[in-house]
Design a protein around this motif. Structure first.
Motif, PDB file in Angstrom:
ATOM      1  N   UNK A   1       0.839  -1.204   0.000  1.00 36.15           N
ATOM      2  CA  UNK A   1       0.000   0.000   0.000  1.00 36.15           C
ATOM      3  C   UNK A   1       0.867   1.245   0.000  1.00 36.15           C
ATOM      4  N   UNK A   2       1.896   1.252   0.852  1.00 32.28           N
ATOM      5  CA  UNK A   2       2.807   2.411   0.904  1.00 32.28           C
ATOM      6  C   UNK A   2       3.472   2.603  -0.464  1.00 32.28           C
ATOM      7  N   UNK A   3       3.929   1.530  -1.058  1.00 33.48           N
ATOM      8  CA  UNK A   3       4.591   1.587  -2.356  1.00 33.48           C
ATOM      9  C   UNK A   3       3.622   2.098  -3.427  1.00 33.48           C
ATOM     10  N   UNK A   4       2.380   1.598  -3.404  1.00 33.61           N
ATOM     11  CA  UNK A   4       1.373   2.003  -4.381  1.00 33.61           C
ATOM     12  C   UNK A   4       1.025   3.482  -4.223  1.00 33.61           C
ATOM     13  N   UNK A   5       0.854   3.923  -2.969  1.00 33.87           N
ATOM     14  CA  UNK A   5       0.548   5.335  -2.708  1.00 33.87           C
ATOM     15  C   UNK A   5       1.693   6.224  -3.204  1.00 33.87           C
ATOM     16  N   UNK A   6       2.932   5.783  -3.003  1.00 30.44           N
ATOM     17  CA  UNK A   6       4.089   6.543  -3.474  1.00 30.44           C
ATOM     18  C   UNK A   6       4.076   6.656  -4.997  1.00 30.44           C
ATOM     19  N   UNK A   7       3.738   5.564  -5.679  1.00 32.69           N
ATOM     20  CA  UNK A   7       3.663   5.600  -7.142  1.00 32.69           C
ATOM     21  C   UNK A   7       2.566   6.569  -7.584  1.00 32.69           C
ATOM     22  N   UNK A   8       1.405   6.549  -6.914  1.00 32.11           N
ATOM     23  CA  UNK A   8       0.302   7.440  -7.271  1.00 32.11           C
ATOM     24  C   UNK A   8       0.673   8.908  -7.041  1.00 32.11           C
ATOM     25  N   UNK A   9       1.363   9.182  -5.932  1.00 35.17           N
ATOM     26  CA  UNK A   9       1.802  10.566  -5.666  1.00 35.17           C
ATOM     27  C   UNK A   9       2.792  11.038  -6.732  1.00 35.17           C
ATOM     28  N   UNK A  10       3.740  10.166  -7.064  1.00 35.47           N
ATOM     29  CA  UNK A  10       4.710  10.522  -8.102  1.00 35.47           C
ATOM     30  C   UNK A  10       4.004  10.756  -9.431  1.00 35.47           C
TER      31      UNK A  10
ATOM     32  N   UNK B   1       2.329  14.111  -9.296  1.00 33.11           N
ATOM     33  CA  UNK B   1       3.313  15.192  -9.416  1.00 33.11           C
ATOM     34  C   UNK B   1       3.801  15.340 -10.847  1.00 33.11           C
ATOM     35  N   UNK B   2       3.896  14.230 -11.568  1.00 32.22           N
ATOM     36  CA  UNK B   2       4.394  14.264 -12.937  1.00 32.22           C
ATOM     37  C   UNK B   2       3.286  14.447 -13.967  1.00 32.22           C
ATOM     38  N   UNK B   3       2.053  14.405 -13.501  1.00 35.15           N
ATOM     39  CA  UNK B   3       0.933  14.565 -14.415  1.00 35.15           C
ATOM     40  C   UNK B   3       0.588  13.283 -15.145  1.00 35.15           C
ATOM     41  N   UNK B   4       0.905  12.134 -14.625  1.00 31.86           N
ATOM     42  CA  UNK B   4       0.575  10.844 -15.228  1.00 31.86           C
ATOM     43  C   UNK B   4       1.706   9.857 -15.030  1.00 31.86           C
ATOM     44  N   UNK B   5       1.384   8.612 -15.332  1.00 29.34           N
ATOM     45  CA  UNK B   5       2.407   7.568 -15.190  1.00 29.34           C
ATOM     46  C   UNK B   5       3.255   7.576 -16.440  1.00 29.34           C
ATOM     47  N   UNK B   6       4.498   7.936 -16.267  1.00 29.99           N
ATOM     48  CA  UNK B   6       5.420   7.950 -17.406  1.00 29.99           C
ATOM     49  C   UNK B   6       6.264   6.690 -17.407  1.00 29.99           C
ATOM     50  N   UNK B   7       7.163   6.633 -18.346  1.00 34.52           N
ATOM     51  CA  UNK B   7       8.034   5.464 -18.469  1.00 34.52           C
ATOM     52  C   UNK B   7       8.890   5.273 -17.225  1.00 34.52           C
ATOM     53  N   UNK B   8       9.232   6.314 -16.550  1.00 33.44           N
ATOM     54  CA  UNK B   8      10.060   6.213 -15.348  1.00 33.44           C
ATOM     55  C   UNK B   8       9.314   5.575 -14.187  1.00 33.44           C
ATOM     56  N   UNK B   9       7.993   5.770 -14.144  1.00 41.27           N
ATOM     57  CA  UNK B   9       7.197   5.191 -13.062  1.00 41.27           C
ATOM     58  C   UNK B   9       6.673   3.795 -13.391  1.00 41.27           C
ATOM     59  N   UNK B  10       6.769   3.403 -14.648  1.00 39.18           N
ATOM     60  CA  UNK B  10       6.225   2.104 -15.054  1.00 39.18           C
ATOM     61  C   UNK B  10       6.848   0.936 -14.283  1.00 39.18           C
ATOM     62  N   UNK B  11       8.175   0.879 -14.118  1.00 40.71           N
ATOM     63  CA  UNK B  11       8.742  -0.235 -13.332  1.00 40.71           C
ATOM     64  C   UNK B  11       8.212  -0.258 -11.890  1.00 40.71           C
ATOM     65  N   UNK B  12       8.080   0.927 -11.272  1.00 41.90           N
ATOM     66  CA  UNK B  12       7.561   0.985  -9.902  1.00 41.90           C
ATOM     67  C   UNK B  12       6.098   0.546  -9.849  1.00 41.90           C
ATOM     68  N   UNK B  13       5.317   0.952 -10.840  1.00 37.01           N
ATOM     69  CA  UNK B  13       3.906   0.565 -10.882  1.00 37.01           C
ATOM     70  C   UNK B  13       3.769  -0.941 -11.084  1.00 37.01           C
ATOM     71  N   UNK B  14       4.586  -1.519 -11.977  1.00 36.11           N
ATOM     72  CA  UNK B  14       4.550  -2.968 -12.206  1.00 36.11           C
ATOM     73  C   UNK B  14       5.022  -3.737 -10.973  1.00 36.11           C
ATOM     74  N   UNK B  15       6.028  -3.212 -10.284  1.00 36.95           N
ATOM     75  CA  UNK B  15       6.517  -3.859  -9.059  1.00 36.95           C
ATOM     76  C   UNK B  15       5.430  -3.829  -7.981  1.00 36.95           C
ATOM     77  N   UNK B  16       4.717  -2.719  -7.885  1.00 37.96           N
ATOM     78  CA  UNK B  16       3.632  -2.610  -6.917  1.00 37.96           C
ATOM     79  C   UNK B  16       2.527  -3.615  -7.244  1.00 37.96           C
ATOM     80  N   UNK B  17       2.174  -3.728  -8.518  1.00 37.50           N
ATOM     81  CA  UNK B  17       1.167  -4.689  -8.952  1.00 37.50           C
ATOM     82  C   UNK B  17       1.623  -6.127  -8.674  1.00 37.50           C
ATOM     83  N   UNK B  18       2.885  -6.421  -8.962  1.00 35.25           N
ATOM     84  CA  UNK B  18       3.427  -7.758  -8.728  1.00 35.25           C
ATOM     85  C   UNK B  18       3.403  -8.090  -7.230  1.00 35.25           C
ATOM     86  N   UNK B  19       3.645  -7.117  -6.391  1.00 27.00           N
ATOM     87  CA  UNK B  19       3.600  -7.331  -4.950  1.00 27.00           C
ATOM     88  C   UNK B  19       2.186  -7.707  -4.510  1.00 27.00           C
TER      89      UNK B  19
END
Length: 175
Positions: free
Chosen positions: A21-30, A33-51
């Motif tokens: 949950x903490x990891x997912x919330x961090x990805x959502x905040x990022x 802040x960036x105005x959407x999920x970019x390529x830089x956040x994709x690995x973090x978003x996939x890692x959160x989903x995999x978790x």
């Protein structure tokens, strides 16, 4: 330790849920802040989903193992009752007295003469007398033969060449 293992695993899963949950919330905040999920956040978003997927898998495996454990415990209980029934049937067939039944039950559990005497609060000589009566009634020479008579009932294969079983309380030839 083994009795606390399911609780320990559930606690570990709970910690993983909090981390996810903490990891997912961090990805959502990022992402906000960036105005959407970019390529830089994709690995973090996939890692959160995999978790989250891993947590669901662990929870399902734990639930399956707990159901299996309960089923095995029920099976052991049924087998124990069935074994007790087989033993009681032999005691009935041998026409054991109440005292002989007590001594025979303790003998089947593997207690020594002195241990049986201690449990029953009787003299070792009394226990020996009961054991001799049990051996005579079971047509056995010793503990091993008494246990063999009981175990023969549990074996699911013919004991004699013609496929018939020897009557309870009779000796069978040993090759």
């Amino acid at each position: 330790m083994k009795h606390r293992l399911p609780a320990l695993i559930m606690a570990l899963i709970a910690v993983q849920v909090i981390c996810a949950i903490v990891f997912f919330v961090d990805v959502m905040r990022d992402a906000a802040d960036l105005g959407g999920v970019g390529w830089g956040l994709l690995p973090e978003a996939l890692a959160s989903l995999a978790l989250f997927v891993g947590i669901a898998f662990e929870a399902a495996c734990l639930a399956h193992l707990l159901r299996r454990k309960a089923s095995l415990e029920r099976s052991v209980g049924l087998a124990s009752s069935a074994l007790q029934g087989v033993i009681e049937n032999h005691f009935d067939a041998w026409k054991l007295t109440a005292s002989e039944r007590d001594v025979a039950a303790l003998m089947v559990k593997g207690l020594s003469i002195s241990e049986i005497a201690g449990v029953r609060g009787s003299a070792e000589g009394t226990v020996k007398a009961h054991l001799n009566a049990i051996y005579r009634k079971a047509d056995a020479r010793n503990r091993a033969e008494v246990l063999s008579h009981i175990m023969d009932t549990l074996i699911d294969r013919p004991l004699l060449s013609g496929g018939e079983r020897p009557p309870a309380g009779t000796r069978r030839a040993v090759n």
